[in-house]
Design an enzyme around this catalytic site. Structure first.
Site, PDB file in Angstrom:
ATOM      1  N   CYS A  24       1.016  -1.466   0.004  1.00 17.52           N
ATOM      2  CA  CYS A  24       0.078   0.082   0.066  1.00 17.52           C
ATOM      3  C   CYS A  24       0.760   0.941  -0.017  1.00 17.52           C
ATOM      4  O   CYS A  24       2.460   1.132  -0.144  1.00 17.52           O
ATOM      5  CB  CYS A  24      -1.388   0.703   1.417  1.00 17.52           C
ATOM      6  SG  CYS A  24      -1.611  -1.590   1.518  1.00 17.52           S
ATOM      7  N   ARG A  75       1.756   1.884  -5.643  1.00 16.01           N
ATOM      8  CA  ARG A  75       1.939   1.325  -5.026  1.00 16.01           C
ATOM      9  C   ARG A  75       0.633  -0.072  -4.512  1.00 16.01           C
ATOM     10  O   ARG A  75       0.452  -0.983  -4.019  1.00 16.01           O
ATOM     11  CB  ARG A  75       2.279   1.973  -3.367  1.00 16.01           C
ATOM     12  CG  ARG A  75       3.786   2.364  -3.773  1.00 16.01           C
ATOM     13  CD  ARG A  75       3.907   3.194  -1.985  1.00 16.01           C
ATOM     14  NE  ARG A  75       4.202   2.194  -1.232  1.00 16.01           N
ATOM     15  CZ  ARG A  75       5.669   1.803  -1.337  1.00 16.01           C
ATOM     16  NH1 ARG A  75       6.373   1.684  -1.511  1.00 16.01           N
ATOM     17  NH2 ARG A  75       5.607   0.903  -0.207  1.00 16.01           N
ATOM     18  N   TRP A  96      -3.480  -2.087  -2.001  1.00 16.84           N
ATOM     19  CA  TRP A  96      -3.199  -3.258  -2.496  1.00 16.84           C
ATOM     20  C   TRP A  96      -3.119  -4.474  -1.659  1.00 16.84           C
ATOM     21  O   TRP A  96      -2.928  -4.555  -0.162  1.00 16.84           O
ATOM     22  CB  TRP A  96      -2.327  -3.309  -3.070  1.00 16.84           C
ATOM     23  CG  TRP A  96      -1.747  -4.831  -3.693  1.00 16.84           C
ATOM     24  CD1 TRP A  96      -2.542  -4.589  -5.780  1.00 16.84           C
ATOM     25  CD2 TRP A  96      -0.077  -5.259  -3.846  1.00 16.84           C
ATOM     26  NE1 TRP A  96      -1.340  -5.895  -5.812  1.00 16.84           N
ATOM     27  CE2 TRP A  96      -0.620  -6.448  -5.032  1.00 16.84           C
ATOM     28  CE3 TRP A  96       0.214  -6.487  -2.530  1.00 16.84           C
ATOM     29  CZ2 TRP A  96       0.011  -7.466  -5.495  1.00 16.84           C
ATOM     30  CZ3 TRP A  96       0.605  -7.302  -2.846  1.00 16.84           C
ATOM     31  CH2 TRP A  96       0.735  -8.127  -4.137  1.00 16.84           C
ATOM     32  N   ASN A 145       0.663   0.469   6.002  1.00 24.61           N
ATOM     33  CA  ASN A 145       1.443  -1.008   4.737  1.00 24.61           C
ATOM     34  C   ASN A 145       1.881  -2.049   5.138  1.00 24.61           C
ATOM     35  O   ASN A 145       3.132  -1.183   6.229  1.00 24.61           O
ATOM     36  CB  ASN A 145       2.113   0.220   3.893  1.00 24.61           C
ATOM     37  CG  ASN A 145       3.206  -0.519   3.160  1.00 24.61           C
ATOM     38  OD1 ASN A 145       2.699  -2.259   2.492  1.00 24.61           O
ATOM     39  ND2 ASN A 145       4.477  -0.101   2.289  1.00 24.61           N
ATOM     40  N   GLY A 146       1.884  -3.189   5.334  1.00 23.39           N
ATOM     41  CA  GLY A 146       2.691  -3.491   5.745  1.00 23.39           C
ATOM     42  C   GLY A 146       1.875  -5.173   6.130  1.00 23.39           C
ATOM     43  O   GLY A 146       0.304  -5.002   5.804  1.00 23.39           O
ATOM     44  N   GLU A 171      13.513 -11.726 -19.733  1.00 26.60           N
ATOM     45  CA  GLU A 171      13.113 -10.359 -19.402  1.00 26.60           C
ATOM     46  C   GLU A 171      12.179  -9.591 -21.007  1.00 26.60           C
ATOM     47  O   GLU A 171      11.724  -9.360 -19.687  1.00 26.60           O
ATOM     48  CB  GLU A 171      14.159  -9.036 -19.279  1.00 26.60           C
ATOM     49  CG  GLU A 171      13.973  -7.837 -18.771  1.00 26.60           C
ATOM     50  CD  GLU A 171      12.971  -8.353 -17.384  1.00 26.60           C
ATOM     51  OE1 GLU A 171      12.535  -8.845 -16.924  1.00 26.60           O
ATOM     52  OE2 GLU A 171      12.535  -5.980 -17.547  1.00 26.60           O
ATOM     53  N   LYS A 178       8.135  -8.654 -19.977  1.00 30.03           N
ATOM     54  CA  LYS A 178       8.243  -7.024 -19.946  1.00 30.03           C
ATOM     55  C   LYS A 178       6.264  -7.574 -20.313  1.00 30.03           C
ATOM     56  O   LYS A 178       4.726  -6.792 -20.057  1.00 30.03           O
ATOM     57  CB  LYS A 178       8.363  -6.281 -20.239  1.00 30.03           C
ATOM     58  CG  LYS A 178       9.807  -5.725 -19.578  1.00 30.03           C
ATOM     59  CD  LYS A 178       9.404  -5.159 -18.912  1.00 30.03           C
ATOM     60  CE  LYS A 178       9.436  -4.889 -17.695  1.00 30.03           C
ATOM     61  NZ  LYS A 178       9.877  -6.036 -16.738  1.00 30.03           N
ATOM     62  N   GLU A 221       3.844  -9.079 -18.034  1.00 34.67           N
ATOM     63  CA  GLU A 221       3.066  -8.744 -17.390  1.00 34.67           C
ATOM     64  C   GLU A 221       1.852  -7.261 -17.436  1.00 34.67           C
ATOM     65  O   GLU A 221       0.601  -6.953 -16.556  1.00 34.67           O
ATOM     66  CB  GLU A 221       3.903  -8.057 -16.226  1.00 34.67           C
ATOM     67  CG  GLU A 221       4.706  -7.253 -16.658  1.00 34.67           C
ATOM     68  CD  GLU A 221       5.955  -6.909 -15.372  1.00 34.67           C
ATOM     69  OE1 GLU A 221       5.551  -6.500 -14.078  1.00 34.67           O
ATOM     70  OE2 GLU A 221       7.342  -5.965 -16.000  1.00 34.67           O
ATOM     71  N   HIS A 270      13.319 -29.446 -26.455  1.00 36.19           N
ATOM     72  CA  HIS A 270      13.371 -30.979 -25.405  1.00 36.19           C
ATOM     73  C   HIS A 270      12.165 -31.080 -25.262  1.00 36.19           C
ATOM     74  O   HIS A 270      11.524 -30.878 -23.435  1.00 36.19           O
ATOM     75  CB  HIS A 270      14.141 -30.376 -23.798  1.00 36.19           C
ATOM     76  CG  HIS A 270      15.947 -31.122 -24.062  1.00 36.19           C
ATOM     77  ND1 HIS A 270      16.209 -32.448 -25.138  1.00 36.19           N
ATOM     78  CD2 HIS A 270      16.531 -30.074 -24.848  1.00 36.19           C
ATOM     79  CE1 HIS A 270      17.526 -31.941 -25.110  1.00 36.19           C
ATOM     80  NE2 HIS A 270      17.867 -30.430 -25.157  1.00 36.19           N
ATOM     81  N   LYS A 281       4.061  -2.120  -7.538  1.00 30.40           N
ATOM     82  CA  LYS A 281       5.635  -2.006  -7.807  1.00 30.40           C
ATOM     83  C   LYS A 281       6.699  -2.630  -6.658  1.00 30.40           C
ATOM     84  O   LYS A 281       7.682  -2.655  -7.413  1.00 30.40           O
ATOM     85  CB  LYS A 281       5.472  -0.728  -7.423  1.00 30.40           C
ATOM     86  CG  LYS A 281       7.491   0.259  -8.264  1.00 30.40           C
ATOM     87  CD  LYS A 281       7.262  -0.327  -9.780  1.00 30.40           C
ATOM     88  CE  LYS A 281       9.058  -0.023  -9.741  1.00 30.40           C
ATOM     89  NZ  LYS A 281       9.246  -0.482 -11.282  1.00 30.40           N
TER      90      LYS A 281
HETATM   91  O1  M6R Z   1      12.639  -3.897  -6.440  1.00 27.15           O
HETATM   92  P1  M6R Z   1      12.479  -4.891  -6.768  1.00 27.15           P
HETATM   93  O2  M6R Z   1      13.870  -5.148  -7.760  1.00 27.15           O
HETATM   94  O3  M6R Z   1      13.253  -5.737  -5.771  1.00 27.15           O
HETATM   95  O4  M6R Z   1      11.772  -6.671  -7.246  1.00 27.15           O
HETATM   96  C1  M6R Z   1      11.320  -7.083  -7.699  1.00 27.15           C
HETATM   97  C2  M6R Z   1      10.188  -8.095  -8.174  1.00 27.15           C
HETATM   98  O5  M6R Z   1       9.419  -7.682  -7.878  1.00 27.15           O
HETATM   99  C3  M6R Z   1      10.152  -7.077  -9.711  1.00 27.15           C
HETATM  100  O6  M6R Z   1      11.602  -6.695 -10.971  1.00 27.15           O
HETATM  101  C4  M6R Z   1       9.076  -7.126 -10.471  1.00 27.15           C
HETATM  102  O7  M6R Z   1       9.266  -8.530 -11.652  1.00 27.15           O
HETATM  103  C5  M6R Z   1       8.751  -5.876 -11.639  1.00 27.15           C
HETATM  104  N1  M6R Z   1       7.725  -5.224 -11.529  1.00 27.15           N
HETATM  105  C6  M6R Z   1       8.539  -6.720 -13.179  1.00 27.15           C
HETATM  106  O8  M6R Z   1       9.218  -5.211 -14.712  1.00 27.15           O
END
Ligand code: M6R
Length: 608
Positions: A2, A28, A76, A102-103, A480, A484, A487, A503, A603
């Site tokens: 959050c 967030r 969230w 938040n937590g 990666e 992208k 997600e 395989h 995030k």
């Molecule tokens: O803040 P961090 O680099 O530890 O976050 C790790 C992942 O949650 C983060 O890289 C996530 O996979 C990204 N939103 C992907 O774009």
């Protein structure tokens, strides 16, 4: 996960400031939003509902009531579904106390049971609400808001950034932190607390980062910090933050993600200006390690996969890239004093990464960190750390933070190669020249290839399966690129080292399946051409990211995205991911989605 914010001042503008701050915290969490204000008649007014900030504001007018003290929250969900009842702020039985959090309060069920037995009435299914009732208990027995809060905090297990107000002391916000980020902002006539800096930056650049186990009392123009455990005062100077507000806003781009993709030449240049002493320190620790783990989640994990090739190829050093959430289970028993853990985390607050780091610390391992956030938990628990200097990243999809991580890791690999005597001075100098050219190369790709990528995105946007393939270090780029797309466009996609195709995964290829090959001109080129042929023979549509003038790959491809020549193979993951970031972005936009706010994601994932 959050965002929280609190403001107290001498003018009645608290709701406006909190609303603006919430908009900058929306990344967030955005399933519900709420504010709590003490109005001029000293009544607590709560406004909250499910939905994005603008939607809830339109419905409830979050600018009112007129107030000097207001808390805000964007949620969230972790405990309790996204409903109005579960939205923050939460209040006590009498409606005198409001809490934003938040937590995760781990022991909330036992606390709730105890409070229910005492006759408290709960309105939500959240873990947070126990805090409001615990504070109420203290106030009822004559304690001040500060003492009631500290006594409540001492009973909590888990993570929190909390801000609390009460109608009994409407000139104070009490806030506290344990394992969830919280910063305090100060100006002459006001004080702020927030989950991160951009939320308060338009109003003040004087910031204090609260540490775990600390509680602060904010009054207009004043802050007092103490330790929760023993009430000892903490003295900490405010830092002056150099970020401009523009850095935290969209600067004319349609989305933060696009803005951040375009910021990469700058963020890469910044990451090349790191202080040598920190790079040297980390390199020395890495060199001393017996076993070296590269610990991270998500995108940061893919940066670690690329780094493991860099360390091996340049410094002849074997390292293990491990997904944070698997680390303890997989390697926990093998850790010891000779282990080095290099944790990579943009936020420095990812729960899985911090949990694994804590475990490794307990086993006497040396902890090193790479992060983007000064004052984050990772910086505080690492023996040595590097801040990658990417500036705030608002888009949920990591873009500029990924390439900055890669360039930091490449610098470490190069330094390690040097101290281990694995490369000649000429080789090191050549690589350095290549490294320092990378920001210009990325700038060139952004200028020249964006239109082509847009075209390809349009052509394939409706496909319902994509495959991403690379070999060697380009495996990281494939993974990666897939993340992208997945997600932000919700398109099912596969990615794996191209050699694995036969395989199993090749069986999913059908006539027209878009298959993206990352094929720089390195030692894997010959074999990847073989993989392209295998896929083409089964009807796949081939999209290649390859060197310009690579006629052979061009002839085999349906679409190509050309990359500049003469990029050192070890550095290709940086420029080669750029078109894939753009592809994901434009496919999401073509599908009518908001790339900055992918569903179910936040995030930084600060909960288990
Ligand atoms: O803040 P961090 O680099 O530890 O976050 C790790 C992942 O949650 C983060 O890289 C996530 O996979 C990204 N939103 C992907 O774009």
């Amino acid at each position: 996960m959050c965002g929280i914010i609190g403001y107290i001042g001498k003018e009645c503008s608290a709701n406006k400031i909190v609303l603006e701050g919430l908009k900058r915290l929306e990344y967030r969490g955005y399933d519900s939003v709420g504010v709590a204000a003490v109005d001029v008649q000293k009544r607590l007014v709560i406004k909250k509902d499910v939905g994005k900030i603008e939607e809830v504001h339109e419905k409830l007018n979050l600018l009112e009531p007129s107030s000097k003290i207001t808390l805000g929250h964007c949620r969230w969900a972790t405990h309790g579904a996204p409903t109005r009842e579960n939205a923050h702020p939460h209040i006590d039985c009498k409606g005198n106390v409001a809490v934003v959090h938040n937590g995760v309060i781990e022991n909330f069920l036992e606390l709730k049971e105890e409070l229910l037995e005492k006759g408290h009435r709960f309105a939500s299914r959240t873990d947070t609400e126990v805090v409001a009732h615990l504070v109420e208990e203290g106030l009822d027995s004559g304690e001040s808001l500060y003492n009631a809060t500290v006594n409540a905090l001492r009973r909590l297990k888990g993570s929190y950034a909390l801000a609390i107000i009460s109608t009994m002391e409407p000139d104070k916000i009490v806030c506290a932190r344990n394992e969830s980020p919280l910063v305090i902002g100060l100006s002459e006539n006001s004080a702020f607390c927030a989950s991160d800096i951009p939320a308060i930056l338009p109003y003040t650049n004087k910031v204090i980062v609260l540490n775990n186990g600390e509680v602060a009392v904010l009054e207009a123009g004043k802050v007092e910090i103490k330790r929760v455990s023993d009430n000892m005062p903490v003295s900490r100077e405010a830092k002056v933050i150099e970020w401009t507000i523009e850095q935290a806003e969209k600067q004319g781009y349609a989305h933060f993600m696009l803005k951040e993709i375009h910021e990469q030449p700058t963020s890469l240049r910044n990451a090349l200006r790191l202080q040598e002493q920190y790079l040297d320190l980390i390199t020395t620790f890495l060199d001393r390690g017996d076993k070296i783990f590269l610990l991270a989640a998500g995108t940061s994990h893919y940066a670690c996969i690329a780094a493991s090739y860099m360390f091996s190829k340049l410094a002849r050093l074997a390292t293990y890239p491990v997904i944070s959430s698997e680390f303890i289970e997989n390697y926990g028993d093998s850790l010891g004093i000779d282990t080095v853990v290099l944790a990579v985390s943009q936020s420095g607050e990812t729960y899985d990464t911090l949990k694994a780091v804590d475990y490794a610390r307990m086993k006497a391992a040396t902890i090193l960190g790479i992060t983007n956030v000064v004052g984050s938990t990772l910086t505080r628990i690492s023996r040595a750390y590097i801040v990658q200097q990417s500036g705030p990243e608002i888009g949920v999809a990591a873009t500029k933070s990924y390439t900055a991580q890669l360039i930091v890791l490449a610098q470490l690999a190069l330094k390690l190669a040097k101290i281990r005597g694995k490369l000649s001075q000429d080789e090191i100098d050549e690589l350095k020249t290549n490294l320092y050219n990378i920001p210009d190369i990325v700038e060139n790709i952004l200028e020249k290839r964006e239109e082509k990528v847009k075209e390809i995105a349009k052509k394939y946007a409706k496909e319902n399966l994509f495959i991403f393939l690379g070999r060697g270090i380009s495996t990281a780029t494939a993974l990666e690129g897939r993340l992208k797309l997945l997600e932000i466009s919700y398109t099912p996609s596969l990615a794996y080292p191209a050699g694995e195709s036969k395989h199993g995964p090749i069986s999913v290829i059908e006539e027209g399946t878009p298959t993206i090959f990352i094929c720089p001109n390195d030692e894997t080129r010959k074999e990847i051409i073989g993989n392209i042929m295998e896929m083409k023979a089964r009807g796949a549509k081939i999209i290649s990211v390859c060197e310009e003038d690579d006629q052979k790959i061009k002839n085999l491809s349906d679409d190509i995205i050309e990359m500049p020549k003469q990029i050192h193979p070890i550095l290709t993951p940086i420029p080669y991911i750029i078109p894939l970031q753009l592809l994901a972005y434009y496919i999401a936009v073509e599908r009518g989605l908001d790339p900055d706010k992918p569903r179910n994601l936040a995030k930084s994932v600060t909960v288990p």
